[in-house]
Design a protein around this motif. Structure first.
Motif, PDB file in Angstrom:
ATOM      1  N   THR A  90       0.668  -1.188  -0.147  1.00  0.00           N
ATOM      2  CA  THR A  90      -0.134  -0.054   0.068  1.00  0.00           C
ATOM      3  C   THR A  90       0.917   1.286   0.161  1.00  0.00           C
ATOM      4  OG1 THR A  90      -0.217   0.054   2.262  1.00  0.00           O
ATOM      5  CG2 THR A  90      -1.668  -1.237   1.435  1.00  0.00           C
ATOM      6  N   PRO A  91       0.373   2.637  -0.559  1.00  0.00           N
ATOM      7  CA  PRO A  91       1.311   3.647  -0.539  1.00  0.00           C
ATOM      8  C   PRO A  91       1.725   4.043   1.029  1.00  0.00           C
ATOM      9  CG  PRO A  91      -0.827   3.985  -1.660  1.00  0.00           C
ATOM     10  CD  PRO A  91      -1.176   2.739  -1.018  1.00  0.00           C
ATOM     11  N   GLU A  92       1.055   3.848   1.909  1.00  0.00           N
ATOM     12  CA  GLU A  92       1.411   4.187   3.362  1.00  0.00           C
ATOM     13  C   GLU A  92       2.438   3.318   3.960  1.00  0.00           C
ATOM     14  OE1 GLU A  92      -2.434   1.924   3.980  1.00  0.00           O
ATOM     15  OE2 GLU A  92      -1.674   3.348   2.421  1.00  0.00           O
ATOM     16  N   THR A  93       2.606   2.157   3.330  1.00  0.00           N
ATOM     17  CA  THR A  93       3.640   1.242   3.706  1.00  0.00           C
ATOM     18  C   THR A  93       4.848   1.192   2.778  1.00  0.00           C
ATOM     19  OG1 THR A  93       2.787  -0.673   2.645  1.00  0.00           O
ATOM     20  CG2 THR A  93       2.243  -0.183   4.871  1.00  0.00           C
ATOM     21  N   SER A  94       4.756   2.084   1.875  1.00  0.00           N
ATOM     22  CA  SER A  94       5.965   2.244   0.863  1.00  0.00           C
ATOM     23  C   SER A  94       6.995   3.245   1.326  1.00  0.00           C
ATOM     24  CB  SER A  94       5.496   2.506  -0.499  1.00  0.00           C
ATOM     25  OG  SER A  94       4.875   3.905  -0.482  1.00  0.00           O
ATOM     26  N   ASP A  95       8.002   2.531   1.919  1.00  0.00           N
ATOM     27  CA  ASP A  95       9.201   3.295   2.701  1.00  0.00           C
ATOM     28  C   ASP A  95       9.749   4.054   1.667  1.00  0.00           C
ATOM     29  OD1 ASP A  95       8.385   2.359   5.195  1.00  0.00           O
ATOM     30  OD2 ASP A  95       9.644   0.693   5.051  1.00  0.00           O
ATOM     31  N   PHE A  96      10.350   5.448   2.138  1.00  0.00           N
ATOM     32  CA  PHE A  96      11.290   5.903   1.384  1.00  0.00           C
ATOM     33  C   PHE A  96      10.578   6.619   0.020  1.00  0.00           C
ATOM     34  CE2 PHE A  96      13.814   3.252   3.903  1.00  0.00           C
ATOM     35  CZ  PHE A  96      14.386   4.340   4.980  1.00  0.00           C
ATOM     36  N   THR A  97       9.496   7.036   0.246  1.00  0.00           N
ATOM     37  CA  THR A  97       8.613   7.634  -0.928  1.00  0.00           C
ATOM     38  C   THR A  97       8.003   8.915  -0.516  1.00  0.00           C
ATOM     39  OG1 THR A  97       6.700   6.335  -0.554  1.00  0.00           O
ATOM     40  CG2 THR A  97       8.037   5.683  -1.870  1.00  0.00           C
ATOM     41  N   SER A  98       7.703   9.606  -1.347  1.00  0.00           N
ATOM     42  CA  SER A  98       7.055  10.913  -0.919  1.00  0.00           C
ATOM     43  C   SER A  98       5.444  10.788  -0.406  1.00  0.00           C
ATOM     44  CB  SER A  98       6.918  11.896  -2.180  1.00  0.00           C
ATOM     45  OG  SER A  98       6.611  11.235  -3.378  1.00  0.00           O
ATOM     46  N   ILE A  99       5.005   9.641  -1.252  1.00  0.00           N
ATOM     47  CA  ILE A  99       3.480   9.440  -0.809  1.00  0.00           C
ATOM     48  C   ILE A  99       3.443   9.059   0.742  1.00  0.00           C
ATOM     49  CG2 ILE A  99       3.524   7.132  -1.664  1.00  0.00           C
ATOM     50  CD1 ILE A  99       0.687   9.492  -2.023  1.00  0.00           C
ATOM     51  N   LYS A 100       4.230   8.363   1.175  1.00  0.00           N
ATOM     52  CA  LYS A 100       4.202   7.792   2.713  1.00  0.00           C
ATOM     53  C   LYS A 100       4.476   9.102   3.574  1.00  0.00           C
ATOM     54  CE  LYS A 100       6.004   4.825   6.416  1.00  0.00           C
ATOM     55  NZ  LYS A 100       7.001   3.726   6.506  1.00  0.00           N
ATOM     56  N   LEU A 101       5.188   9.958   3.116  1.00  0.00           N
ATOM     57  CA  LEU A 101       5.309  11.354   3.772  1.00  0.00           C
ATOM     58  C   LEU A 101       3.983  11.887   3.767  1.00  0.00           C
ATOM     59  CD1 LEU A 101       8.823  12.863   3.192  1.00  0.00           C
ATOM     60  CD2 LEU A 101       8.147  11.300   5.493  1.00  0.00           C
ATOM     61  N   ARG A 102       3.575  12.035   2.841  1.00  0.00           N
ATOM     62  CA  ARG A 102       2.436  12.822   2.549  1.00  0.00           C
ATOM     63  C   ARG A 102       1.106  12.441   3.433  1.00  0.00           C
ATOM     64  NH1 ARG A 102       3.111  16.862  -0.538  1.00  0.00           N
ATOM     65  NH2 ARG A 102       4.497  16.916  -2.421  1.00  0.00           N
ATOM     66  N   ILE A 103       1.046  11.017   3.353  1.00  0.00           N
ATOM     67  CA  ILE A 103       0.127  10.228   4.164  1.00  0.00           C
ATOM     68  C   ILE A 103       0.126  10.266   5.449  1.00  0.00           C
ATOM     69  CG2 ILE A 103      -1.207   8.168   4.436  1.00  0.00           C
ATOM     70  CD1 ILE A 103      -0.780   7.385   1.508  1.00  0.00           C
ATOM     71  N   LYS A 104       1.283  10.022   6.147  1.00  0.00           N
ATOM     72  CA  LYS A 104       1.697  10.304   7.438  1.00  0.00           C
ATOM     73  C   LYS A 104       1.473  11.752   8.073  1.00  0.00           C
ATOM     74  CE  LYS A 104       5.498   9.449  10.794  1.00  0.00           C
ATOM     75  NZ  LYS A 104       6.911   9.291  10.707  1.00  0.00           N
ATOM     76  N   ALA A 105       1.787  12.936   7.235  1.00  0.00           N
ATOM     77  CA  ALA A 105       1.391  14.054   7.611  1.00  0.00           C
ATOM     78  C   ALA A 105      -0.107  14.272   7.792  1.00  0.00           C
ATOM     79  CB  ALA A 105       2.119  15.022   6.879  1.00  0.00           C
ATOM     80  N   ALA A 106      -0.953  13.735   6.515  1.00  0.00           N
ATOM     81  CA  ALA A 106      -2.263  14.009   6.250  1.00  0.00           C
ATOM     82  C   ALA A 106      -2.959  13.455   7.600  1.00  0.00           C
ATOM     83  CB  ALA A 106      -2.699  13.535   5.080  1.00  0.00           C
ATOM     84  N   ILE A 107      -2.699  12.365   8.197  1.00  0.00           N
ATOM     85  CA  ILE A 107      -3.326  11.811   9.187  1.00  0.00           C
ATOM     86  C   ILE A 107      -3.418  12.717  10.397  1.00  0.00           C
ATOM     87  CG2 ILE A 107      -3.329   9.933  11.043  1.00  0.00           C
ATOM     88  CD1 ILE A 107      -1.907   8.249   8.741  1.00  0.00           C
TER      89      ILE A 107
END
Length: 324
Positions: A196-213
């Motif tokens: 899933t995007p939120e488990t894809s380490d070292f990607t911009s999408i994970k940083l964005r989802i983590k902050a969006a939460i």
């Protein structure tokens, strides 16, 4: 035949560029070597740390990134306006975070008294540094050189670690930008590195989802500001919720048993960009295969080629087919 970097980057046409650096031969940037069973996963952190360190100094924002096993994807925004607003002192201080500079620039920053001709030389040097601090080639050079040195030191070897040049694509409009960012953010899922995007380490999408939460946007990445208008803050011309929904739905529709399937509920972003669901699936899976140069709709591509004095419009057929 390769095209000179100066002819690929044209800030008058677009400030957005998709860059890829690949390791040479069987060199491992990250991942695990099935032959030697050695893990190189820790190198992903090297790349991410160095990338953000450089983006803090340069007038270049990282819109999207993905650190893969043998290559790195980046979507970059060159902030020419910010670079031109820096004072001479600001430019020199930023450059001195990366290099020693010259004897005169060192004396100037220490506050030593200099003659008028020397001040003129410092001013000319600062203008040269200003151009470099918004130059993609300089950023990629410093990123790749640092990682190569660390990797060769760890592997106890010498020689090339990266291919001779990084590839660069101009993203001429919002359609190309959105498609390329989603393509980069979904790279680990397509490679079966993450589920899933939120488990894809070292990607911009994970940083964005983590902050969006937490109801925020990551400090290290340019924010989504929605439809840009006069006086609006600088950032990506999409809504964050639209983009996250778009990436999620695109990731779910890429399945072997339902190839090309798109859920009936489509994100607002696709509708606004006027890209069909079928074309979006192709773009998000095969962006690098479909396009080898500048990317955008036909009008944007034509203007770009005219500005660059090119007679041939590369990618024209795929731009007409997928972005019309």
């Amino acid at each position: 035949m390769t095209i000179a970097r100066s002819r690929q980057v044209c800030l008058a046409a677009t400030p957005y560029y998709h860059c890829i650096s690949r390791c040479v031969r069987r060199a491992f940037l990250c991942g695990k070597d099935v032959v030697t069973r050695k893990s190189y996963e820790h190198r992903r952190q090297w790349v991410e740390n160095r990338l953000f360190q450089l983006s803090d100094v340069f007038a270049i924002d990282v819109c999207a990134y993905a650190v893969m096993s043998n290559h790195v994807h980046l979507v970059l925004f060159v902030d020419e306006e910010t670079a031109n607003s820096w004072s001479m002192d600001e430019v020199l201080k930023r450059w001195h975070q990366l290099f020693k500079g010259t004897l005169l620039t060192q004396k100037y920053l220490r506050g030593e008294e200099l003659l008028a001709p020397m001040i003129d030389i410092v001013r000319q040097t600062a203008e040269q540094y200003r151009k470099r601090l918004m130059d993609i080639s300089w950023l990629m050079r410093l990123l790749n050189e640092s990682i190569a040195r660390q990797a060769n030191r760890e592997d106890n070897c010498k020689g090339r670690f990266w291919e001779g040049r990084f590839s660069s694509q101009a993203l001429l409009d919002e359609k190309a930008l959105a498609a390329c960012m989603a393509y980069v953010d979904l790279n680990p899922i397509r490679a079966n590195i993450a589920k899933t995007p939120e488990t894809s380490d070292f990607t911009s999408i994970k940083l964005r989802i983590k902050a969006a939460i937490q109801g925020k946007q990551p400090e290290k990445l340019p924010p989504f500001v929605g439809n840009p208008s006069k006086g609006s803050p600088a950032g990506l011309p999409f809504c964050l919720t639209d983009y996250l929904e778009l990436v999620e739905l695109t990731g779910r529709c890429i399945r072997e048993d339902k190839k090309g399937y798109i859920a009936q509920h489509q994100p607002k972003l696709l509708t606004r960009l006027n890209i069909s669901a079928g074309n979006w699936v192709t773009l998000s899976q095969q962006f690098s295969r479909c396009f080898r140069g500048a990317v955008g709709d036909v009008d944007s591509l034509t203007k770009y080629c005219q500005h660059q004095h090119r007679k041939r419009r590369s990618n024209l057929a795929n731009c007409e087919k997928l972005l019309a």
